[in-house]
Design an enzyme around this catalytic site. Structure first.
Site, mmCIF file in Angstrom:
data_model
loop_
_atom_site.group_PDB
_atom_site.id
_atom_site.type_symbol
_atom_site.label_atom_id
_atom_site.label_comp_id
_atom_site.label_asym_id
_atom_site.label_seq_id
_atom_site.Cartn_x
_atom_site.Cartn_y
_atom_site.Cartn_z
ATOM 1 N N GLY A 23 23.929 -31.224 -14.353
ATOM 2 C CA GLY A 23 22.629 -31.881 -14.526
ATOM 3 C C GLY A 23 21.953 -32.120 -13.194
ATOM 4 N N TYR A 177 25.300 -43.772 -27.807
ATOM 5 C CA TYR A 177 25.205 -43.546 -26.349
ATOM 6 C C TYR A 177 26.205 -44.439 -25.618
ATOM 7 C CZ TYR A 177 23.416 -43.569 -21.554
ATOM 8 O OH TYR A 177 23.316 -43.480 -20.185
#
Ligand SMILES: NC(=O)c1ccc[n+]([C@@H]2O[C@H](COP(=O)([O-])OP(=O)(O)OC[C@H]3O[C@@H](n4cnc5c(N)ncnc54)[C@H](OP(=O)(O)O)[C@@H]3O)[C@@H](O)[C@H]2O)c1
Length: 329
Positions: A23, A177
């Site tokens: 990322g 999450y």
């Protein structure tokens, strides 16, 4: 850790080191890549979108002319892509000094990954679990290798999945999450303990950035049910980021400290030192209590191995020359 106000100017020279950052094209990953490249590391930017990665490289080279950067395709939510990424990295590089498990998604509505796992868990945890396992060989061939895994202060609200990773369409995307970020810290610490048990020289540590202004907060807004709701969510996120978040360059510091400081120890966990760990400079922080329940952790590890088809017990760490190969239990 007895230093205060550690920032990127204190990163030691990284010449000759090979770092892989997942990322790396956005937010914290971009800043981590920038600072490692500034200090001379060759940074492999492992990203799912080549065009975005190339743009990010250009932006780094604008600040660090001559920066050593490469692109490697990686979709963490697809285990075939993760395996292909690990194979390409292992073929291209004799060793890897640093792996930064940074990529992540947040608060996405329920969906399944290519492999049939809840999408946030697939990307944030399972993809990194598999990638790290597959790279233990080249990591083990470096002289002082580290794995840094990015968690979040939200890990305190998570629970470890005990039955599998499919989730449920009725799930809470916020809870899901938090579960992934608890999974990240548990993974980092359990890996540290297994590496120590195998007397490996690979160090596994974790970091969290506090609250930093990045694209993370916009991922969920972008998949809102209606265009109107998406614009409203984006506007709310922009205001919140402007008023409450610290810059991404600051949010990257705990991971950069974990990745480069000579005082870091296997199993350490770093976060910001200010206002309830939401902002500031790196300091050692406590893992959530839920990360410490041995039986839950063992079950979670076994489930992760089953879901990825990768057994850490069978992994050979690449210290063939001189030190003999060591195996994880
Ligand atoms: N920002 C914060 O306040 C905060 C707080 C706590 C924890 N964190 C953690 O910090 C990490 C970095 O997030 P960020 O804030 O920098 O967010 P960001 O700007 O959205 O960056 C996330 C990165 O992850 C990549 N990514 C997402 N899904 C992927 C996949 N399936 N395969 C490969 N790469 C993928 C994104 O790629 P694309 O650009 O292609 O989407 C992007 O490069 C995450 O693990 C996040 O949970 C952030």
């Amino acid at each position: 850790m007895n230093q205060t106000r550690w920032d990127h100017t204190r990163i030691p020279p990284q010449n000759g080191k090979l770092a892989v950052v997942t990322g790396a094209n956005s937010g914290l990953g971009w800043h981590i890549s920038l600072q490692l490249a500034r200090q001379g590391a060759h940074v492999v930017m492992a990203c799912r979108d080549k065009a975005r990665a190339l743009q990010a490289m250009e932006a780094i080279r604008a600040e660090v002319p001559g920066a050593r950067l490469s692109f490697q395709a990686l979709d963490l939510a697809n285990q075939q892509s993760v395996s292909a990424c690990a194979a390409a990295l292992s073929a291209a590089h004799s060793h890897i000094d640093l792996l930064v498990n940074n990529a992540g998604v947040m608060f996405l509505p329920y969906a399944l990954s290519a492999d049939g796992f809840e999408i946030q868990m697939a990307c944030n945890h399972l993809g990194h679990f598999l990638l790290t396992g597959l790279l233990l060989g080249p990591l083990g061939r470096a002289s002082a290798p580290r794995v840094v895994t990015m968690s979040s202060g939200f890990n305190h609200y998570g629970r470890l999945p005990q039955e599998g990773f499919r989730g449920s369409p009725r799930y809470s995307r916020h809870r899901a999450y938090c579960d992934t970020k608890l999974a990240n810290i548990v993974f980092a610490r359990e890996l540290a303990s297994r590496l120590a048990g195998a007397r490996s020289h690979i160090v596994s540590v974790a970091a969290h950035p506090g609250y930093a202004s990045t694209n993370l907060q916009f991922g969920a807004a972008n998949v809102s049910a209606s265009r109107w709701l998406a614009s409203l969510n984006r506007a709310a996120m922009r205001v919140s980021n402007a008023l409450l978040a610290q810059p991404a360059s600051m949010g990257a510091l705990p991971a950069l400290y974990a990745a480069t400081d000579s005082g870091v120890k296997n199993g350490d966990y770093f976060g910001p030192d200010g206002l309830q760990e939401s902002r500031g400079y790196p300091k050692l922080v406590d893992a959530p209590r839920r990360a410490l329940a041995a039986d839950e952790v063992a079950r979670f590890w076994a489930l992760s191995e089953a879901a990825t088809g990768f057994s850490y017990g069978d992994a050979t760490l690449g210290r063939e020359s001189g030190h003999g190969a060591v195996r994880l239990r």
